[in-house]
Design a protein around this motif. Sequence first.
Motif, PDB file in Angstrom:
ATOM      1  N   UNK A  91       0.841  -1.208   0.000  1.00 30.14           N
ATOM      2  CA  UNK A  91       0.000   0.000   0.000  1.00 30.14           C
ATOM      3  C   UNK A  91       0.871   1.253   0.000  1.00 30.14           C
ATOM      4  N   UNK A  92       1.580   1.462  -1.088  1.00 33.44           N
ATOM      5  CA  UNK A  92       2.505   2.596  -1.187  1.00 33.44           C
ATOM      6  C   UNK A  92       1.759   3.923  -1.158  1.00 33.44           C
ATOM      7  N   UNK A  93       2.256   4.838  -0.347  1.00 33.47           N
ATOM      8  CA  UNK A  93       1.721   6.196  -0.298  1.00 33.47           C
ATOM      9  C   UNK A  93       2.379   6.987  -1.430  1.00 33.47           C
ATOM     10  N   UNK A  94       1.674   7.123  -2.534  1.00 32.83           N
ATOM     11  CA  UNK A  94       2.258   7.744  -3.724  1.00 32.83           C
ATOM     12  C   UNK A  94       2.657   9.191  -3.472  1.00 32.83           C
ATOM     13  N   UNK A  95       1.921   9.868  -2.636  1.00 32.42           N
ATOM     14  CA  UNK A  95       2.180  11.292  -2.401  1.00 32.42           C
ATOM     15  C   UNK A  95       3.518  11.521  -1.704  1.00 32.42           C
ATOM     16  N   UNK A  96       4.042  10.492  -1.032  1.00 34.58           N
ATOM     17  CA  UNK A  96       5.284  10.666  -0.288  1.00 34.58           C
ATOM     18  C   UNK A  96       6.492  10.039  -0.964  1.00 34.58           C
ATOM     19  N   UNK A  97       6.346   9.577  -2.200  1.00 36.20           N
ATOM     20  CA  UNK A  97       7.510   9.098  -2.934  1.00 36.20           C
ATOM     21  C   UNK A  97       8.391  10.287  -3.302  1.00 36.20           C
ATOM     22  N   UNK A  98       9.702  10.175  -3.181  1.00 31.99           N
ATOM     23  CA  UNK A  98      10.570  11.304  -3.550  1.00 31.99           C
ATOM     24  C   UNK A  98      10.478  11.594  -5.044  1.00 31.99           C
ATOM     25  N   UNK A  99      10.105  12.809  -5.381  1.00 31.89           N
ATOM     26  CA  UNK A  99       9.861  13.141  -6.788  1.00 31.89           C
ATOM     27  C   UNK A  99      11.132  13.164  -7.617  1.00 31.89           C
ATOM     28  N   UNK A 100      12.278  13.254  -6.974  1.00 32.00           N
ATOM     29  CA  UNK A 100      13.529  13.259  -7.730  1.00 32.00           C
ATOM     30  C   UNK A 100      13.959  11.900  -8.221  1.00 32.00           C
ATOM     31  N   UNK A 101      13.252  10.848  -7.820  1.00 31.62           N
ATOM     32  CA  UNK A 101      13.621   9.491  -8.208  1.00 31.62           C
ATOM     33  C   UNK A 101      12.628   8.957  -9.240  1.00 31.62           C
ATOM     34  N   UNK A 102      13.133   8.491 -10.378  1.00 35.50           N
ATOM     35  CA  UNK A 102      12.270   7.921 -11.407  1.00 35.50           C
ATOM     36  C   UNK A 102      11.713   6.589 -10.911  1.00 35.50           C
ATOM     37  N   UNK A 103      10.400   6.512 -10.797  1.00 35.31           N
ATOM     38  CA  UNK A 103       9.735   5.377 -10.164  1.00 35.31           C
ATOM     39  C   UNK A 103       8.475   5.024 -10.938  1.00 35.31           C
ATOM     40  N   UNK A 104       8.158   3.732 -11.018  1.00 34.94           N
ATOM     41  CA  UNK A 104       6.908   3.263 -11.625  1.00 34.94           C
ATOM     42  C   UNK A 104       6.209   2.366 -10.616  1.00 34.94           C
ATOM     43  N   UNK A 105       4.895   2.575 -10.446  1.00 35.98           N
ATOM     44  CA  UNK A 105       4.108   1.774  -9.507  1.00 35.98           C
ATOM     45  C   UNK A 105       2.877   1.243 -10.233  1.00 35.98           C
ATOM     46  N   UNK A 106       2.728  -0.074 -10.215  1.00 33.40           N
ATOM     47  CA  UNK A 106       1.542  -0.704 -10.810  1.00 33.40           C
ATOM     48  C   UNK A 106       0.388  -0.623  -9.823  1.00 33.40           C
ATOM     49  N   UNK A 107      -0.750  -0.074 -10.269  1.00 32.93           N
ATOM     50  CA  UNK A 107      -1.929   0.091  -9.429  1.00 32.93           C
ATOM     51  C   UNK A 107      -3.030  -0.898  -9.794  1.00 32.93           C
ATOM     52  N   UNK A 108      -2.671  -1.941 -10.540  1.00 35.10           N
ATOM     53  CA  UNK A 108      -3.640  -2.954 -10.939  1.00 35.10           C
ATOM     54  C   UNK A 108      -4.146  -2.731 -12.345  1.00 35.10           C
ATOM     55  N   UNK A 109      -4.345  -3.846 -13.070  1.00 33.42           N
ATOM     56  CA  UNK A 109      -4.807  -3.823 -14.452  1.00 33.42           C
ATOM     57  C   UNK A 109      -3.894  -2.913 -15.280  1.00 33.42           C
ATOM     58  N   UNK A 110      -4.440  -1.859 -15.893  1.00 29.35           N
ATOM     59  CA  UNK A 110      -3.621  -0.964 -16.716  1.00 29.35           C
ATOM     60  C   UNK A 110      -3.426   0.402 -16.087  1.00 29.35           C
ATOM     61  N   UNK A 111      -3.594   0.496 -14.788  1.00 32.73           N
ATOM     62  CA  UNK A 111      -3.395   1.756 -14.074  1.00 32.73           C
ATOM     63  C   UNK A 111      -1.973   1.814 -13.532  1.00 32.73           C
ATOM     64  N   UNK A 112      -1.282   2.915 -13.823  1.00 33.78           N
ATOM     65  CA  UNK A 112       0.118   3.077 -13.433  1.00 33.78           C
ATOM     66  C   UNK A 112       0.353   4.481 -12.899  1.00 33.78           C
ATOM     67  N   UNK A 113       1.165   4.558 -11.879  1.00 35.01           N
ATOM     68  CA  UNK A 113       1.675   5.844 -11.400  1.00 35.01           C
ATOM     69  C   UNK A 113       3.164   5.874 -11.716  1.00 35.01           C
TER      70      UNK A 113
END
Length: 366
Positions: A91-113
């Motif tokens: 349950x990653x808190x997307x709002x608190x990921x460091x924006x300076x780091x290139x990151x991909x998070x799968x949110x299920x099916x075809x939803x991606x952050x």
Amino acid sequence: MKRLIFSVVFVMLIAAAASLPFVLNAGFGQPPQGAQLSEVEKSPHYRDGQFHNALPTPGFTGSKNMLAAWWEFLFTKRENARPVQPLPMVATDLANLPTGEDTVVWLGHSSWYMQLAGQRILIDPVFSNYAAPFSFLNKAFSGEYPWKAQAMPDIDVLIISHDHYDHLDYATIKALLPKVKRVVTPLGVGSHLRYWGMRPEIIHEADWNQTVKINDALSIHVLPARHFSGRGLKRNQTLWGSFMFVTPQRKVYYSGDTGYGPHFKAIGEQFGSVDLAILENGQYDEDWKYIHMMPEETAQAAVDLNARAILPGHSGRFVLAKHTWDDPYKRLAAASEGRNYRLLTPRLGEPVHAADASQQFSAWWQ
């Protein structure tokens, strides 16, 4: 007192019935009209009143007639279509990921952050627990789903690959309206967004092989895919597409929904190589083999793209095909053996660090 209660209930039922057409119409969206339709009609991919794939692409390829195929899909019970237990999740808190780091998070099916070059990018978000025009259809897999539009950080770029219900969700878009700074979509898809209240000036619609420059560090190329579109009875009034995200550090590709085709090889030759390819891998069947890839074709698409690593999607949350829920992962893992790319299989919500070539993931579906 009973008469009063009956009267109130009767009035409520009448009001609900009167509002039903509006509710349904809102969720269906609105295809391009007027000046927007005139712009759509200029596309070389639009003729005879609709968009076309670069190759002939029949939607149905089965031996049965379409009515029999639909009956089988809707009413035949299939073993293991859904997991017995909720899928493992972080349950990653997307709002608190460091924006300076290139990151991909799968949110299920075809939803991606995704975070690239300091930009927060949200791709095909469906935060509702269904992927259909009505909430009682096509329910998501069981288990808590922690990501809600209201908890999202401000989104610098919203990507919508096409207008099918499992990629463009009315309730999600309405809730995201105050958070989205810019939208990039293929031609025509913006008509739905404007109809739902998105500010027209932030929507950038592009044809295949056109580029939207976000800033000096990020360009988004809208590229071909092999699919179709439509939220009602009339198909292909809006375009579908794939996307290449280019920064000074890396290139990330998102396939959207697509069948296999020569566009993968062409994209690989155009961009030279891809650091990370987010590829469709699910909802396939021999009855519609040209609009969704088999896992073995997904593996070949990665080779065609000259991809260094791939992230499979389009599975893990909804049932839109006849295969078992875990078949996409088993087959792609087998097809990826001996290939020159890394197969990345994060759990739902598990961050993928784009710069970390040593990051490992488990075969969580086993």
